[in-house]
Design a protein around this motif. Sequence first.
Motif, PDB file in Angstrom:
ATOM      1  N   ILE A   1      40.510  39.278  46.578  1.00 18.77           N
ATOM      2  CA  ILE A   1      40.968  38.884  45.254  1.00 18.77           C
ATOM      3  C   ILE A   1      39.818  38.228  44.487  1.00 18.77           C
ATOM      4  CG2 ILE A   1      41.726  36.510  45.819  1.00 18.77           C
ATOM      5  CD1 ILE A   1      44.282  37.168  44.119  1.00 18.77           C
ATOM      6  N   PHE A   2      39.842  38.357  43.172  1.00 20.18           N
ATOM      7  CA  PHE A   2      38.917  37.622  42.295  1.00 20.18           C
ATOM      8  C   PHE A   2      39.748  36.980  41.194  1.00 20.18           C
ATOM      9  CE2 PHE A   2      36.402  40.684  44.516  1.00 20.18           C
ATOM     10  CZ  PHE A   2      35.290  39.919  44.880  1.00 20.18           C
ATOM     11  N   ASP A   3      39.178  35.978  40.574  1.00 15.73           N
ATOM     12  CA  ASP A   3      39.952  35.217  39.604  1.00 15.73           C
ATOM     13  C   ASP A   3      39.961  35.902  38.241  1.00 15.73           C
ATOM     14  OD1 ASP A   3      41.347  33.226  38.343  1.00 15.73           O
ATOM     15  OD2 ASP A   3      39.661  31.812  38.242  1.00 15.73           O
ATOM     16  N   THR A   4      40.583  37.075  38.213  1.00 12.63           N
ATOM     17  CA  THR A   4      40.732  37.808  36.944  1.00 12.63           C
ATOM     18  C   THR A   4      42.109  38.454  36.953  1.00 12.63           C
ATOM     19  OG1 THR A   4      40.003  39.939  37.840  1.00 12.63           O
ATOM     20  CG2 THR A   4      38.291  38.502  36.929  1.00 12.63           C
ATOM     21  N   TRP A   5      42.613  38.743  35.791  1.00 14.20           N
ATOM     22  CA  TRP A   5      43.912  39.408  35.695  1.00 14.20           C
ATOM     23  C   TRP A   5      43.851  40.818  36.281  1.00 14.20           C
ATOM     24  CZ3 TRP A   5      48.673  38.517  35.701  1.00 14.20           C
ATOM     25  CH2 TRP A   5      49.584  39.523  35.377  1.00 14.20           C
ATOM     26  N   GLU A   6      42.719  41.515  36.063  1.00 14.87           N
ATOM     27  CA  GLU A   6      42.595  42.889  36.574  1.00 14.87           C
ATOM     28  C   GLU A   6      42.767  42.897  38.102  1.00 14.87           C
ATOM     29  OE1 GLU A   6      40.364  41.465  34.447  1.00 14.87           O
ATOM     30  OE2 GLU A   6      41.199  42.545  32.730  1.00 14.87           O
ATOM     31  N   SER A   7      42.239  41.885  38.764  1.00 16.57           N
ATOM     32  CA  SER A   7      42.334  41.808  40.218  1.00 16.57           C
ATOM     33  C   SER A   7      43.788  41.630  40.652  1.00 16.57           C
ATOM     34  CB  SER A   7      41.460  40.651  40.707  1.00 16.57           C
ATOM     35  OG  SER A   7      41.542  40.498  42.085  1.00 16.57           O
ATOM     36  N   VAL A   8      44.504  40.760  39.960  1.00 13.92           N
ATOM     37  CA  VAL A   8      45.927  40.532  40.286  1.00 13.92           C
ATOM     38  C   VAL A   8      46.721  41.832  40.120  1.00 13.92           C
ATOM     39  CG1 VAL A   8      48.042  39.402  39.467  1.00 13.92           C
ATOM     40  CG2 VAL A   8      45.907  38.087  39.670  1.00 13.92           C
ATOM     41  N   LYS A   9      46.454  42.508  39.015  1.00 16.43           N
ATOM     42  CA  LYS A   9      47.178  43.743  38.704  1.00 16.43           C
ATOM     43  C   LYS A   9      46.869  44.821  39.737  1.00 16.43           C
ATOM     44  CE  LYS A   9      47.515  46.829  34.767  1.00 16.43           C
ATOM     45  NZ  LYS A   9      47.162  47.035  33.361  1.00 16.43           N
ATOM     46  N   ASP A  10      45.610  44.916  40.061  1.00 20.00           N
ATOM     47  CA  ASP A  10      45.158  45.904  41.023  1.00 20.00           C
ATOM     48  C   ASP A  10      45.806  45.678  42.412  1.00 20.00           C
ATOM     49  OD1 ASP A  10      43.466  47.985  41.504  1.00 20.00           O
ATOM     50  OD2 ASP A  10      41.974  46.704  42.458  1.00 20.00           O
ATOM     51  N   LEU A  11      45.768  44.437  42.882  1.00 22.23           N
ATOM     52  CA  LEU A  11      46.330  44.149  44.212  1.00 22.23           C
ATOM     53  C   LEU A  11      47.843  44.373  44.208  1.00 22.23           C
ATOM     54  CD1 LEU A  11      44.378  40.939  45.352  1.00 22.23           C
ATOM     55  CD2 LEU A  11      43.918  43.319  45.874  1.00 22.23           C
ATOM     56  N   THR A  12      48.488  44.043  43.093  1.00 21.31           N
ATOM     57  CA  THR A  12      49.939  44.246  42.985  1.00 21.31           C
ATOM     58  C   THR A  12      50.275  45.721  43.158  1.00 21.31           C
ATOM     59  OG1 THR A  12      50.131  42.370  41.498  1.00 21.31           O
ATOM     60  CG2 THR A  12      51.927  43.981  41.442  1.00 21.31           C
ATOM     61  N   LYS A  13      49.514  46.577  42.476  1.00 24.00           N
ATOM     62  CA  LYS A  13      49.812  48.011  42.534  1.00 24.00           C
ATOM     63  C   LYS A  13      49.424  48.614  43.889  1.00 24.00           C
ATOM     64  CE  LYS A  13      50.469  48.906  37.785  1.00 24.00           C
ATOM     65  NZ  LYS A  13      50.343  49.815  36.661  1.00 24.00           N
ATOM     66  N   GLN A  14      48.289  48.147  44.434  1.00 23.40           N
ATOM     67  CA  GLN A  14      47.877  48.660  45.763  1.00 23.40           C
ATOM     68  C   GLN A  14      48.913  48.332  46.837  1.00 23.40           C
ATOM     69  OE1 GLN A  14      44.089  47.389  47.296  1.00 23.40           O
ATOM     70  NE2 GLN A  14      43.153  47.513  45.288  1.00 23.40           N
ATOM     71  N   GLN A  15      49.606  47.229  46.616  1.00 22.68           N
ATOM     72  CA  GLN A  15      50.550  46.743  47.611  1.00 22.68           C
ATOM     73  C   GLN A  15      51.796  47.618  47.703  1.00 22.68           C
ATOM     74  OE1 GLN A  15      49.846  44.382  49.623  1.00 22.68           O
ATOM     75  NE2 GLN A  15      51.832  44.287  50.594  1.00 22.68           N
ATOM     76  N   GLU A  16      52.094  48.357  46.614  1.00 21.32           N
ATOM     77  CA  GLU A  16      53.395  49.042  46.548  1.00 21.32           C
ATOM     78  C   GLU A  16      53.629  50.014  47.702  1.00 21.32           C
ATOM     79  OE1 GLU A  16      53.743  50.533  42.548  1.00 21.32           O
ATOM     80  OE2 GLU A  16      54.256  48.534  41.787  1.00 21.32           O
ATOM     81  N   LYS A  17      52.612  50.755  48.067  1.00 19.75           N
ATOM     82  CA  LYS A  17      52.822  51.728  49.159  1.00 19.75           C
ATOM     83  C   LYS A  17      52.943  51.027  50.516  1.00 19.75           C
ATOM     84  CE  LYS A  17      47.886  52.902  49.665  1.00 19.75           C
ATOM     85  NZ  LYS A  17      47.387  51.788  48.838  1.00 19.75           N
ATOM     86  N   LEU A  18      52.625  49.733  50.535  1.00 18.41           N
ATOM     87  CA  LEU A  18      52.655  48.997  51.801  1.00 18.41           C
ATOM     88  C   LEU A  18      53.903  48.128  51.960  1.00 18.41           C
ATOM     89  CD1 LEU A  18      48.886  48.066  51.728  1.00 18.41           C
ATOM     90  CD2 LEU A  18      49.979  49.682  53.292  1.00 18.41           C
TER      91      LEU A  18
END
Length: 376
Positions: free
Chosen positions: A184-201
């Motif tokens: 994770i990095f302290d940016t909104w893009e990082s939060v959004k990215d990790l949220t979406k990557q998580q969906e298949k998991l």
Amino acid sequence: MVKLTPPMGWNSWNTFGANINEELIKETADVMVESGLLAKGYEYLVIDDCWSLKTRDENERLVPDPEKFPNGMKAVADYVHSKGLKFGMYSCAGNLTCAGYPGSFEHEFIDAKTFAEWGVDFLKYDYCYHSPIIHGQYLYRRMGLALENCGRDILFSACSWGSDQTHEWIKTSAASMWRSTGDIFDTWESVKDLTKQQEKLHPYNGVGCFNDMDMLIVGMYGEGNVGLKGCTDTQYKTHYSIWALLGSPLMIGCDIRKMNEATKEILCNDELIAINQDRACRQPVKLNGIWSGDDMVIYSRQLENGDVAIGLFNLSEEKAAARFNLDEIGLGFSTGKTLDMHEVWTKEDFRVENSTVIRELPPFGCEVYRAKVVDL
Ligand code: GLA
């Protein structure tokens, strides 16, 4: 060790990186107690990478850097324990840690024993510089076994970032949590990215081995080791709500000694923590929603007492409407049931009257409900 709900605590990496020392850890331990974080459930205080010397001693044991930790690690652990907290440390399945310190490869059992002697309760185990020949599942099983046989209860926190299909084999090790995505990095893009990557998991999260979406950036405001642009309080609130609702471990990453009121309020929402810590640990569901668009994500999770947690998350920079039908929750019209909705941030209550929920959310905003099943 078996952990029945997602671990909660603080980790040094996001803010401090290599700038760690005994003083910082003691001050952080004090604040974890005095600020009330421990009382909310944040119990593990974890020192991440960069705590040791670059070489092992003559007995092949890891050595704490005497400049950073002049009294050794047992003294630090004793202090942390005296505050009622649990103490965590870090190592790596490779020859070196990600920052280039000695890793535990081929030293798994001796390191596990050393950690046990120091009074360690939690081990984060990274995946840098790992053998190209031995598959990750063997390396994590090794350390899992070493920990299970070290004579102390040590929570095993695997950190292979989801690589090499971690989800398929991680439950064969003794890991209680596993990093399912990259850093994770302290940016909104990082939060959004990790949220979406998580969906298949989502299907792999569950009791005893939790999908770890990485340490929280709440309250960092762009400062520190992974601080880049920073986020707004609205974005931090949405980030925290997603991690909590999806059942991720909640490891704080900001400098809690300087935490402001907004940060404290986000980290201490009792109702959200209760949803995160729900003992059923059921799999989250992504709702399709109605005309909601890619950046309006709606997740729900059935809770132990029959309630349903529902989160509406606007990941976009425009205000937008979240819409979903109770059918998707399991409450088709013919059931004669509906939901009493209770929002955990604003405490707003309302009853769903016509099977459909429509809520307008501000840019980056969220609403999280604990909903009760009632007669229509
Ligand atoms: C990796 C991990 C991070 C952190 C660093 C330390 O990148 O994913 O969480 O532990 O290593 O070097």
